[in-house]
Design a protein around this motif. Structure first.
Motif, PDB file in Angstrom:
ATOM      1  N   GLU A  86      47.903 -89.428 122.166  1.00  0.00           N
ATOM      2  CA  GLU A  86      49.129 -89.828 122.898  1.00  0.00           C
ATOM      3  C   GLU A  86      48.703 -90.648 124.113  1.00  0.00           C
ATOM      4  OE1 GLU A  86      52.267 -89.676 122.279  1.00  0.00           O
ATOM      5  OE2 GLU A  86      52.342 -88.291 120.582  1.00  0.00           O
ATOM      6  N   VAL A  87      48.345 -91.909 123.871  1.00  0.00           N
ATOM      7  CA  VAL A  87      47.812 -92.770 124.932  1.00  0.00           C
ATOM      8  C   VAL A  87      48.855 -93.087 126.004  1.00  0.00           C
ATOM      9  CG1 VAL A  87      45.959 -93.768 123.551  1.00  0.00           C
ATOM     10  CG2 VAL A  87      48.231 -94.843 123.542  1.00  0.00           C
ATOM     11  N   PHE A  88      50.147 -92.934 125.655  1.00  0.00           N
ATOM     12  CA  PHE A  88      51.200 -93.156 126.646  1.00  0.00           C
ATOM     13  C   PHE A  88      51.724 -91.839 127.195  1.00  0.00           C
ATOM     14  CE2 PHE A  88      51.637 -97.463 124.823  1.00  0.00           C
ATOM     15  CZ  PHE A  88      51.568 -98.175 126.008  1.00  0.00           C
ATOM     16  N   HIS A  89      50.836 -90.899 127.430  1.00  0.00           N
ATOM     17  CA  HIS A  89      51.174 -89.634 128.097  1.00  0.00           C
ATOM     18  C   HIS A  89      49.846 -89.065 128.576  1.00  0.00           C
ATOM     19  CE1 HIS A  89      52.773 -85.712 128.991  1.00  0.00           C
ATOM     20  NE2 HIS A  89      53.982 -86.077 128.585  1.00  0.00           N
ATOM     21  N   ALA A  90      49.129 -89.872 129.367  1.00  0.00           N
ATOM     22  CA  ALA A  90      47.743 -89.541 129.687  1.00  0.00           C
ATOM     23  C   ALA A  90      47.377 -89.978 131.100  1.00  0.00           C
ATOM     24  CB  ALA A  90      46.827 -90.229 128.671  1.00  0.00           C
ATOM     25  N   VAL A  91      46.232 -89.480 131.562  1.00  0.00           N
ATOM     26  CA  VAL A  91      45.719 -89.835 132.888  1.00  0.00           C
ATOM     27  C   VAL A  91      44.505 -90.744 132.703  1.00  0.00           C
ATOM     28  CG1 VAL A  91      44.951 -88.944 135.122  1.00  0.00           C
ATOM     29  CG2 VAL A  91      46.368 -87.506 133.642  1.00  0.00           C
ATOM     30  N   TYR A  92      44.446 -91.824 133.498  1.00  0.00           N
ATOM     31  CA  TYR A  92      43.368 -92.806 133.358  1.00  0.00           C
ATOM     32  C   TYR A  92      42.705 -93.111 134.699  1.00  0.00           C
ATOM     33  CZ  TYR A  92      45.363 -93.797 128.777  1.00  0.00           C
ATOM     34  OH  TYR A  92      45.831 -93.676 127.491  1.00  0.00           O
ATOM     35  N   GLU A  93      41.416 -93.369 134.627  1.00  0.00           N
ATOM     36  CA  GLU A  93      40.655 -93.895 135.751  1.00  0.00           C
ATOM     37  C   GLU A  93      40.706 -95.412 135.567  1.00  0.00           C
ATOM     38  OE1 GLU A  93      38.119 -95.480 138.254  1.00  0.00           O
ATOM     39  OE2 GLU A  93      37.474 -95.576 136.165  1.00  0.00           O
ATOM     40  N   PRO A  94      41.156 -96.184 136.571  1.00  0.00           N
ATOM     41  CA  PRO A  94      41.453 -97.611 136.354  1.00  0.00           C
ATOM     42  C   PRO A  94      40.271 -98.483 135.943  1.00  0.00           C
ATOM     43  CG  PRO A  94      41.646 -97.047 138.682  1.00  0.00           C
ATOM     44  CD  PRO A  94      41.470 -95.768 137.932  1.00  0.00           C
ATOM     45  N   ASP A  95      39.086 -98.272 136.507  1.00  0.00           N
ATOM     46  CA  ASP A  95      37.944 -99.117 136.135  1.00  0.00           C
ATOM     47  C   ASP A  95      37.552 -98.915 134.674  1.00  0.00           C
ATOM     48  OD1 ASP A  95      37.838-100.217 138.672  1.00  0.00           O
ATOM     49  OD2 ASP A  95      36.396 -98.736 139.406  1.00  0.00           O
ATOM     50  N   TYR A 106      41.996-106.565 119.115  1.00  0.00           N
ATOM     51  CA  TYR A 106      43.025-105.530 118.987  1.00  0.00           C
ATOM     52  C   TYR A 106      44.201-105.849 119.892  1.00  0.00           C
ATOM     53  CZ  TYR A 106      39.252-102.811 116.838  1.00  0.00           C
ATOM     54  OH  TYR A 106      38.230-102.384 116.040  1.00  0.00           O
ATOM     55  N   ARG A 107      45.413-105.533 119.403  1.00  0.00           N
ATOM     56  CA  ARG A 107      46.610-105.766 120.216  1.00  0.00           C
ATOM     57  C   ARG A 107      47.320-104.458 120.548  1.00  0.00           C
ATOM     58  NH1 ARG A 107      48.797-110.482 121.221  1.00  0.00           N
ATOM     59  NH2 ARG A 107      50.891-109.697 120.931  1.00  0.00           N
ATOM     60  N   SER A 108      47.037-103.407 119.790  1.00  0.00           N
ATOM     61  CA  SER A 108      47.694-102.123 120.010  1.00  0.00           C
ATOM     62  C   SER A 108      46.957-101.324 121.091  1.00  0.00           C
ATOM     63  CB  SER A 108      47.720-101.319 118.713  1.00  0.00           C
ATOM     64  OG  SER A 108      48.179-100.015 118.967  1.00  0.00           O
ATOM     65  N   PHE A 109      47.723-100.800 122.047  1.00  0.00           N
ATOM     66  CA  PHE A 109      47.115-100.044 123.139  1.00  0.00           C
ATOM     67  C   PHE A 109      46.391 -98.792 122.652  1.00  0.00           C
ATOM     68  CE2 PHE A 109      47.407 -97.014 126.744  1.00  0.00           C
ATOM     69  CZ  PHE A 109      46.557 -97.690 127.608  1.00  0.00           C
ATOM     70  N   SER A 110      46.791 -98.248 121.528  1.00  0.00           N
ATOM     71  CA  SER A 110      46.154 -97.033 121.016  1.00  0.00           C
ATOM     72  C   SER A 110      44.668 -97.241 120.714  1.00  0.00           C
ATOM     73  CB  SER A 110      46.870 -96.526 119.771  1.00  0.00           C
ATOM     74  OG  SER A 110      46.790 -97.493 118.738  1.00  0.00           O
ATOM     75  N   ARG A 111      44.240 -98.487 120.546  1.00  0.00           N
ATOM     76  CA  ARG A 111      42.830 -98.773 120.230  1.00  0.00           C
ATOM     77  C   ARG A 111      41.896 -98.586 121.424  1.00  0.00           C
ATOM     78  NH1 ARG A 111      42.645-101.040 114.938  1.00  0.00           N
ATOM     79  NH2 ARG A 111      40.454-100.488 115.090  1.00  0.00           N
ATOM     80  N   VAL A 112      42.444 -98.450 122.647  1.00  0.00           N
ATOM     81  CA  VAL A 112      41.574 -98.289 123.823  1.00  0.00           C
ATOM     82  C   VAL A 112      40.732 -97.021 123.736  1.00  0.00           C
ATOM     83  CG1 VAL A 112      43.022 -99.630 125.399  1.00  0.00           C
ATOM     84  CG2 VAL A 112      43.287 -97.141 125.299  1.00  0.00           C
ATOM     85  N   THR A 113      41.185 -96.045 122.960  1.00  0.00           N
ATOM     86  CA  THR A 113      40.426 -94.789 122.850  1.00  0.00           C
ATOM     87  C   THR A 113      39.035 -95.019 122.282  1.00  0.00           C
ATOM     88  OG1 THR A 113      41.421 -94.327 120.689  1.00  0.00           O
ATOM     89  CG2 THR A 113      42.487 -93.335 122.630  1.00  0.00           C
TER      90      THR A 113
END
Length: 198
Positions: free
Chosen positions: A122-131, A145-152
């Motif tokens: 659930e990448v849109f319900h998470a905590v991130y460190e900006p760098d 990649y264009r989908s944000f879910s791929r950042v994992t």
């Protein structure tokens, strides 16, 4: 902690101003996020051409010109750790946001992301460190990649089992619900009413 709401439609059917009990879903999302004790402020990333509309509904709209949610987030990335949600999540549970932010502060990973048993994050319900997120987004975009879910794939994140949390409190799963159509609107309205939140 800062709350970041992404209300950046990529597809025609994505509508973050869909009314839920007469209020735009993005406004309810912001209200629920700010109900969390650990969230002190919220910003909302919006399309530049939608600024006028969103400025009527959210407190801090950030206008961006981009091709995707991922690119928009990269352009408006804050300088401090933040809790990220999508603008169509009116059932966010403040107690869950508080819990996840607390876990993040304990171990300070690159990201803390709730994960279902099937492995989907659930990448849109998470905590991130900006760098770390900046690097992950840039890497994902460089790979095409264009989908944000791929950042994992580019983050060393700490997973949190949604099902384990739901065993302790079944309301946890409501926090991940997204309003996408009229049936979702009805469910959101009935749920908010049954929880005494409207």
């Amino acid at each position: 902690m800062l709350g970041v709401i992404v209300a950046f439609p990529e597809k025609r059917w994505e509508n973050y101003t869909l009314p839920v009990k007469g209020e735009p879903v993005v406004k309810l999302t912001e209200r629920r996020l700010l109900a969390s004790k650990r969230i002190h402020e919220a910003i909302t990333i919006v399309r530049r051409d939608g600024l006028k509309t969103y400025s009527l509904h959210v407190s801090n709209p950030i206008p961006v010109t981009a091709k995707s949610k991922m690119e928009a987030l990269l352009k408006a990335l804050p300088d401090e750790p933040f809790f990220l949600v999508e603008g169509n999540m009116p059932l966010i549970m403040p107690f869950l946001v508080n819990y996840l932010v607390g876990l993040f502060h304990e171990s300070e990973p690159e990201a803390l992301i709730p994960v279902w048993n099937d492995g989907s994050a659930e990448v849109f319900h998470a905590v991130y460190e900006p760098d770390a997120l900046r690097y992950a987004i840039e890497s994902a975009l460089a790979e095409g990649y264009r989908s944000f879910s791929r950042v994992t794939e580019f983050l060393d994140y700490e997973p949190v089992s949604i099902e384990e949390l739901a065993k302790r409190n079944p309301k946890v799963t409501l926090s991940f619900f997204r309003v996408r159509n009229s049936l979702d609107v009805r469910f959101a309205e009935e749920t908010l009413e049954s929880l005494g939140l409207l």
